[in-house]
Design a protein around this motif. Structure first.
Motif, PDB file in Angstrom:
ATOM      1  N   MET A 218       0.844  -1.195   0.000  1.00  0.00           N
ATOM      2  CA  MET A 218       0.000   0.000   0.000  1.00  0.00           C
ATOM      3  C   MET A 218       0.889   1.259   0.000  1.00  0.00           C
ATOM      4  O   MET A 218       0.667   2.190  -0.754  1.00  0.00           O
ATOM      5  N   TYR A 219       1.888   1.245   0.886  1.00  0.00           N
ATOM      6  CA  TYR A 219       2.794   2.396   1.000  1.00  0.00           C
ATOM      7  C   TYR A 219       3.687   2.505  -0.232  1.00  0.00           C
ATOM      8  O   TYR A 219       3.844   3.571  -0.809  1.00  0.00           O
ATOM      9  N   PHE A 220       4.274   1.377  -0.628  1.00  0.00           N
ATOM     10  CA  PHE A 220       5.224   1.460  -1.735  1.00  0.00           C
ATOM     11  C   PHE A 220       4.534   1.831  -3.047  1.00  0.00           C
ATOM     12  O   PHE A 220       5.055   2.621  -3.833  1.00  0.00           O
ATOM     13  N   ASP A 221       3.347   1.266  -3.285  1.00  0.00           N
ATOM     14  CA  ASP A 221       2.631   1.564  -4.532  1.00  0.00           C
ATOM     15  C   ASP A 221       2.440   3.066  -4.713  1.00  0.00           C
ATOM     16  O   ASP A 221       2.619   3.597  -5.799  1.00  0.00           O
ATOM     17  N   VAL A 222       2.058   3.732  -3.629  1.00  0.00           N
ATOM     18  CA  VAL A 222       1.782   5.159  -3.771  1.00  0.00           C
ATOM     19  C   VAL A 222       3.084   5.952  -3.930  1.00  0.00           C
ATOM     20  O   VAL A 222       3.149   6.913  -4.699  1.00  0.00           O
ATOM     21  N   ILE A 223       4.143   5.513  -3.238  1.00  0.00           N
ATOM     22  CA  ILE A 223       5.425   6.212  -3.393  1.00  0.00           C
ATOM     23  C   ILE A 223       5.926   6.049  -4.838  1.00  0.00           C
ATOM     24  O   ILE A 223       6.403   7.001  -5.458  1.00  0.00           O
ATOM     25  N   ALA A 224       5.773   4.838  -5.379  1.00  0.00           N
ATOM     26  CA  ALA A 224       6.190   4.603  -6.765  1.00  0.00           C
ATOM     27  C   ALA A 224       5.362   5.448  -7.731  1.00  0.00           C
ATOM     28  O   ALA A 224       5.876   5.972  -8.727  1.00  0.00           O
ATOM     29  N   LEU A 225       4.072   5.593  -7.411  1.00  0.00           N
ATOM     30  CA  LEU A 225       3.197   6.395  -8.272  1.00  0.00           C
ATOM     31  C   LEU A 225       3.631   7.859  -8.247  1.00  0.00           C
ATOM     32  O   LEU A 225       3.659   8.525  -9.286  1.00  0.00           O
ATOM     33  N   ARG A 226       4.020   8.343  -7.076  1.00  0.00           N
ATOM     34  CA  ARG A 226       4.501   9.723  -6.970  1.00  0.00           C
ATOM     35  C   ARG A 226       5.838   9.876  -7.700  1.00  0.00           C
ATOM     36  O   ARG A 226       6.145  10.928  -8.230  1.00  0.00           O
ATOM     37  N   ALA A 227       6.620   8.797  -7.706  1.00  0.00           N
ATOM     38  CA  ALA A 227       7.942   8.882  -8.327  1.00  0.00           C
ATOM     39  C   ALA A 227       7.859   8.824  -9.848  1.00  0.00           C
ATOM     40  O   ALA A 227       8.546   9.571 -10.544  1.00  0.00           O
ATOM     41  N   ALA A 228       7.006   7.935 -10.365  1.00  0.00           N
ATOM     42  CA  ALA A 228       7.049   7.656 -11.805  1.00  0.00           C
ATOM     43  C   ALA A 228       5.816   8.131 -12.570  1.00  0.00           C
ATOM     44  O   ALA A 228       5.839   8.212 -13.794  1.00  0.00           O
ATOM     45  N   GLY A 229       4.734   8.418 -11.882  1.00  0.00           N
ATOM     46  CA  GLY A 229       3.512   8.825 -12.581  1.00  0.00           C
ATOM     47  C   GLY A 229       2.766   7.620 -13.127  1.00  0.00           C
ATOM     48  O   GLY A 229       3.359   6.554 -13.330  1.00  0.00           O
ATOM     49  N   PRO A 230       1.449   7.779 -13.359  1.00  0.00           N
ATOM     50  CA  PRO A 230       0.607   6.622 -13.684  1.00  0.00           C
ATOM     51  C   PRO A 230       0.964   5.897 -14.986  1.00  0.00           C
ATOM     52  O   PRO A 230       0.957   4.672 -15.018  1.00  0.00           O
ATOM     53  N   GLU A 231       1.286   6.654 -16.053  1.00  0.00           N
ATOM     54  CA  GLU A 231       1.517   5.975 -17.343  1.00  0.00           C
ATOM     55  C   GLU A 231       2.709   5.031 -17.232  1.00  0.00           C
ATOM     56  O   GLU A 231       2.661   3.877 -17.671  1.00  0.00           O
ATOM     57  N   PRO A 324      -0.196  14.666  -6.119  1.00  0.00           N
ATOM     58  CA  PRO A 324      -1.213  14.135  -5.184  1.00  0.00           C
ATOM     59  C   PRO A 324      -2.605  13.965  -5.777  1.00  0.00           C
ATOM     60  O   PRO A 324      -3.498  13.493  -5.073  1.00  0.00           O
ATOM     61  N   LYS A 325      -2.811  14.345  -7.029  1.00  0.00           N
ATOM     62  CA  LYS A 325      -4.141  14.113  -7.608  1.00  0.00           C
ATOM     63  C   LYS A 325      -4.226  12.749  -8.281  1.00  0.00           C
ATOM     64  O   LYS A 325      -5.242  12.388  -8.866  1.00  0.00           O
ATOM     65  N   GLN A 326      -3.122  12.028  -8.216  1.00  0.00           N
ATOM     66  CA  GLN A 326      -3.132  10.679  -8.785  1.00  0.00           C
ATOM     67  C   GLN A 326      -3.261   9.683  -7.638  1.00  0.00           C
ATOM     68  O   GLN A 326      -2.593   9.811  -6.615  1.00  0.00           O
ATOM     69  N   PHE A 327      -4.145   8.715  -7.813  1.00  0.00           N
ATOM     70  CA  PHE A 327      -4.435   7.793  -6.723  1.00  0.00           C
ATOM     71  C   PHE A 327      -4.093   6.355  -7.089  1.00  0.00           C
ATOM     72  O   PHE A 327      -4.130   5.975  -8.258  1.00  0.00           O
ATOM     73  N   THR A 328      -3.787   5.591  -6.035  1.00  0.00           N
ATOM     74  CA  THR A 328      -3.661   4.146  -6.252  1.00  0.00           C
ATOM     75  C   THR A 328      -5.053   3.559  -6.039  1.00  0.00           C
ATOM     76  O   THR A 328      -5.832   4.082  -5.251  1.00  0.00           O
ATOM     77  N   GLY A 329      -5.346   2.493  -6.730  1.00  0.00           N
ATOM     78  CA  GLY A 329      -6.643   1.836  -6.545  1.00  0.00           C
ATOM     79  C   GLY A 329      -7.439   1.776  -7.831  1.00  0.00           C
ATOM     80  O   GLY A 329      -6.890   1.769  -8.924  1.00  0.00           O
ATOM     81  N   GLY A 330      -8.747   1.745  -7.689  1.00  0.00           N
ATOM     82  CA  GLY A 330      -9.647   1.594  -8.819  1.00  0.00           C
ATOM     83  C   GLY A 330     -10.734   0.607  -8.440  1.00  0.00           C
ATOM     84  O   GLY A 330     -10.889   0.261  -7.267  1.00  0.00           O
ATOM     85  N   ALA A 331     -11.477   0.175  -9.428  1.00  0.00           N
ATOM     86  CA  ALA A 331     -12.524  -0.815  -9.155  1.00  0.00           C
ATOM     87  C   ALA A 331     -11.914  -2.197  -9.350  1.00  0.00           C
ATOM     88  O   ALA A 331     -11.642  -2.604 -10.469  1.00  0.00           O
ATOM     89  N   GLU A 396      -7.059  12.782 -11.085  1.00  0.00           N
ATOM     90  CA  GLU A 396      -6.617  12.698 -12.482  1.00  0.00           C
ATOM     91  C   GLU A 396      -6.677  11.256 -12.967  1.00  0.00           C
ATOM     92  O   GLU A 396      -7.001  10.983 -14.116  1.00  0.00           O
ATOM     93  N   SER A 397      -6.291  10.336 -12.080  1.00  0.00           N
ATOM     94  CA  SER A 397      -6.220   8.942 -12.525  1.00  0.00           C
ATOM     95  C   SER A 397      -6.224   8.008 -11.330  1.00  0.00           C
ATOM     96  O   SER A 397      -5.901   8.398 -10.211  1.00  0.00           O
ATOM     97  N   PHE A 398      -6.600   6.762 -11.595  1.00  0.00           N
ATOM     98  CA  PHE A 398      -6.467   5.700 -10.605  1.00  0.00           C
ATOM     99  C   PHE A 398      -5.523   4.650 -11.178  1.00  0.00           C
ATOM    100  O   PHE A 398      -5.734   4.178 -12.286  1.00  0.00           O
ATOM    101  N   THR A 399      -4.510   4.291 -10.424  1.00  0.00           N
ATOM    102  CA  THR A 399      -3.589   3.251 -10.881  1.00  0.00           C
ATOM    103  C   THR A 399      -3.746   2.051  -9.973  1.00  0.00           C
ATOM    104  O   THR A 399      -3.610   2.173  -8.755  1.00  0.00           O
ATOM    105  N   ILE A 400      -4.043   0.952 -10.590  1.00  0.00           N
ATOM    106  CA  ILE A 400      -4.374  -0.250  -9.818  1.00  0.00           C
ATOM    107  C   ILE A 400      -3.201  -0.713  -8.959  1.00  0.00           C
ATOM    108  O   ILE A 400      -2.049  -0.499  -9.308  1.00  0.00           O
ATOM    109  N   TRP A 401      -3.522  -1.327  -7.787  1.00  0.00           N
ATOM    110  CA  TRP A 401      -2.457  -1.844  -6.919  1.00  0.00           C
ATOM    111  C   TRP A 401      -1.604  -2.845  -7.702  1.00  0.00           C
ATOM    112  O   TRP A 401      -2.115  -3.649  -8.456  1.00  0.00           O
ATOM    113  N   TRP A 402      -0.320  -2.825  -7.421  1.00  0.00           N
ATOM    114  CA  TRP A 402       0.604  -3.721  -8.126  1.00  0.00           C
ATOM    115  C   TRP A 402       0.234  -5.181  -7.942  1.00  0.00           C
ATOM    116  O   TRP A 402       0.265  -5.971  -8.881  1.00  0.00           O
ATOM    117  N   ASP A 403      -0.113  -5.535  -6.696  1.00  0.00           N
ATOM    118  CA  ASP A 403      -0.338  -6.960  -6.452  1.00  0.00           C
ATOM    119  C   ASP A 403      -1.639  -7.449  -7.085  1.00  0.00           C
ATOM    120  O   ASP A 403      -1.901  -8.641  -7.136  1.00  0.00           O
TER     121      ASP A 403
END
Lengths: 441, 294
Positions: A218-231, A324-331, A396-403
């Protein structure tokens, strides 16, 4: 109660009618039947009694989804007296093992809860689940929020129906922050300061379970998202990039920085998620980054921290391209129907009903955000959840959890490497190398 | 009458047939199936591809598997050299005739009966770094420096996981040995007492040698049980942190059910079967050699 018995009787009588045992039907029942005819909307031909086996994960009393799931199932049975739903529930992790074993043995229940992305991929590949495209009318699709079907779509075809939208958020205990004179963090530096301040006062800053590795993710996914961006994240996880890119090393280094600052309790690696969450929900730990369902738990009736928990977005990190407008998660959570079901049509009917109503009920009960467009009175909702909904209003976007996105073996590779990074037995460089091994030799 | 029946081949076949069917259906066929799967690359869904002995080659070059296999062996050794002596001492003491003998036997046997998950939860609470009784106790007697996060520390997790496993089955082996001692003719003990043999001397020279067959069974159970161990490790640490307490059982389950590698996991299962088989034969040989040495 009475209505139920009448309906039951009516159904039984109709069945008797179908079996054309009319000659023995006693006259007293006929009047009953006429009286109940209005409550039973099923036509004479459809009133075949069916039993649907339904396996899902909402069974524990502490789970905010449990009452919602129960209500939806009971409502459906009341409206369709000819359908009996046999429910079987297991705890999340045990359920994952069980459902895979059932799929491997060709014994999947008629309908079951599952997760989109990599988790259900083997079910789809082995044709174990029903493909839904022919059942999804445009009306139905319009009821879903944008992107809700992304994670249950495989090769352009839909195999499951989602109901929740989950997203990761940093849940902070405002009372603890105030009492200790700490500012609620909006930047990476403020976050580190908060961590160090709490730590110096003998308070564990962040709750995590090193044993249930997904909570570290949960923690790492969001840090990676902040580091690299959703695409970049999506591209790299779907094996069209490289984990060797500097963004991932930056993420690993930042994560380590957080660990080294003393964000997590020393014993976290030996503690299960249930145990790790307890101090947070008792108001002893000020921060926890978790999925939006946490809002449901925090705002539930018997919660000790009700009204004190605020959801904020994880701050940006230095040298990161995300924001911070990019989120981890989704449906992700979804229900699927087994391809071997003897009552496929009935199961799909119930599947559609369940997904839509579960979305509404769990939103009403304050457990999660809905993946379906629902009209509910927001003033009565759990404030922590409204927080999350407000947070994501301009997402802006939801990026699904890595696992969830990665398939079984790759998920294990990621989670095991992450656990070692967390424990300090792997350096950030080695961790990135392990991730790259997902790409094969 | 009985002799007649036993002499009748047809009767023997007739009476043994149901057990044979169950044995073949529940033990032999699954082993053959596992062996068959272990020669394939198979995700558990759909069709697998035949790859011969690739999975077995993979096992030997898989550092986590090697670690898990070594950990399982450590447990087997610890069971034989720590658990069984304790069980034997308890059995000898109880059989000597102490007060409340029967109740004590029952009490020592209780952990065997309790569900493993319950035992796991119990020990998790004992080990909990924040409120666990173990750390609280250490702090209370001024040994705070020894307090640690038992299950979360890679250096300690293995020992912390094995202690409950060893503790749980002490009663089981004790009961086997206790029953064994009780079945030795009392005349022998009486003769020993008349000759002025001390309890220790009697135990060493008479009881333990006469218990050989029971000890043989106990050692085989302890060794194979240790190699197959899964439940308590799964509950306590899940094989973590960072594979520190991984045993073959937990690694196999995560390989098959989390990693979707049915073929590879089956190879581990076959490995465990062969390992148990080999070690059982070895233990049997060791006991027989001792018999002959006398």
């Amino acid at each position: 109660m009475k209505k139920k018995t009448v309906a039951k009787r009516a159904a039984a009588f109709m069945l008797a009618g179908i079996l054309s045992v009319g000659t023995v039907a006693c006259s007293k029942n006929t009047t009953d039947d006429n009286a109940a005819g209005t409550t039973n909307n099923a036509g004479g031909n459809n009133a075949k009694n069916v039993e649907l086996k339904f396996s899902h994960i909402w069974g524990s009393a502490a789970d905010p989804f449990t009452p919602a799931a129960k209500k939806v199932i009971d409502d459906y049975q009341a409206a369709n007296p000819n359908v009996k739903i046999k429910v079987d529930t297991n705890e999340n992790e045990a359920y994952k093992t069980k459902i895979k074993a059932m799929a491997a043995a060709n014994e999947l229940p008629d309908i079951f809860s599952t997760w989109g992305g990599g988790f259900s991929e083997p079910f789809v590949k082995s044709n174990s689940v029903v493909q839904l495209d022919s059942y999804l009318t445009d009306d139905l699709k319009n009821k879903l929020v944008n992107g809700a079907l992304t994670n249950v779509t495989y090769d352009g075809k839909v195999y499951g129906l989602p109901f929740f939208l989950s997203c990761g958020a940093l849940f902070v205990n405002t009372e603890l922050f105030e009492n200790n004179g700490v500012k609620i963090p909006t930047t990476w530096d403020e976050l580190l300061t908060a961590v160090k301040t709490f730590k110096s006062k003998g308070i564990t800053p962040m709750a995590v379970s090193g044993k249930d590795k997904w909570t570290i993710a949960m923690y790492f996914d969001v840090i990676a998202l902040r580091a690299a961006g959703p695409e970049k994240i999506t591209k790299t996880l779907t094996k069209q990039g490289s984990f060797k890119d500097p963004e991932f090393l930056n993420a690993a280094n930042r994560f380590k920085e957080l660990v080294d600052a003393g964000a997590f309790s020393k014993g976290a690696a030996g503690v299960s998620n249930d145990e790790a969450e307890v101090p947070f929900f008792e108001g002893k730990i000020p921060m926890m980054f978790k999925g939006s369902w946490t809002a449901g738990k925090a705002g539930s009736k018997d919660s000790k921290v009700a009204g004190k928990i605020k959801a904020i977005s994880f701050p940006s990190i230095p040298d990161g391209v995300g924001n911070p407008k990019q989120f981890t998660g989704g449906a992700v959570d979804a229900v699927m129907v087994s391809a071997n079901s003897k009552n496929k049509e009935e199961a799909i009917k119930f599947q559609i009903y369940f997904a839509e109503n579960m979305a509404r009920e769990s939103y009403l009960s304050g457990a999660s955000m809905p993946a379906w467009k629902t009209d509910v009175d927001e003033s009565k909702l759990n404030p922590s959840l409204v927080d999350v909904v407000d947070l994501t209003k301009d997402a802006e976007s939801f990026t699904i959890w890595w696992d969830t996105l990665l398939a079984g073996k790759d998920t294990e590779t990621y989670l095991n490497a992450l656990q070692e990074l967390f424990m300090g037995t792997k350096t950030p460089e080695k961790f990135v190398d392990s991730l790259q091994s997902i790409y094969g030799k | 009458m009985v002799d007649k029946v036993l002499g009748n081949k047809k009767a023997i076949v007739f009476f043994l047939f149901p057990a044979l069917v169950v044995f073949i259906g529940l033990i032999i066929i699954p082993i053959i199936m596992s062996t068959y799967y272990s020669l394939q690359e198979w995700s558990g869904f759909g069709e697998g591809t035949f790859i011969g002995l690739q999975n077995y080659k993979g096992l030997l070059s898989d550092p986590i598997f090697v670690k898990a296999a070594v950990n399982s062996l450590i447990l087997a050794i610890a069971s034989v050299f720590i658990q069984l002596p304790i069980s034997l001492l308890l059995a000898l003491t109880l059989a000597k005739g102490v007060k409340f003998e029967k109740s004590l036997v029952t009490i020592y046997f209780v952990p065997v009966i309790i569900s493993t998950v319950v035992i796991g939860q119990l020990w998790m609470k004992i080990y909990n770094p924040e409120y666990g009784i173990l750390n609280i106790l250490l702090k209370a007697i001024g040994l705070e420096s020894f307090a640690s996060e038992w299950l979360g520390d890679p250096k300690r997790a293995l020992a912390a996981t094995f202690i409950p496993i060893i503790w749980q089955y002490i009663g089981y082996h004790m009961l086997l040995m206790y029953a064994g001692i009780k079945s030795i003719s009392t005349d022998i003990f009486e003769a020993a007492v008349i000759d002025g043999s001390s309890w220790w001397n009697t135990s060493m020279k008479i009881t333990i040698p006469m218990l050989k067959p029971v000890l043989n069974v106990s050692v085989i159970f302890a060794v194979t049980g240790a190699l197959k161990v899964f439940d308590l490790v799964y509950v306590l640490t899940g094989g973590g942190p960072a594979h520190a307490s991984e045993v073959i059982g937990t690694y196999m389950v995560s390989t098959i059910f989390k990693g979707n590698q049915y073929g590879y996991g089956s190879a581990m299962a076959v490995f465990v079967i062969l390992e148990c088989f080999a070690l059982s034969i070895l233990v049997g040989l060791l006991f027989r050699e001792k018999e002959e040495a006398k």
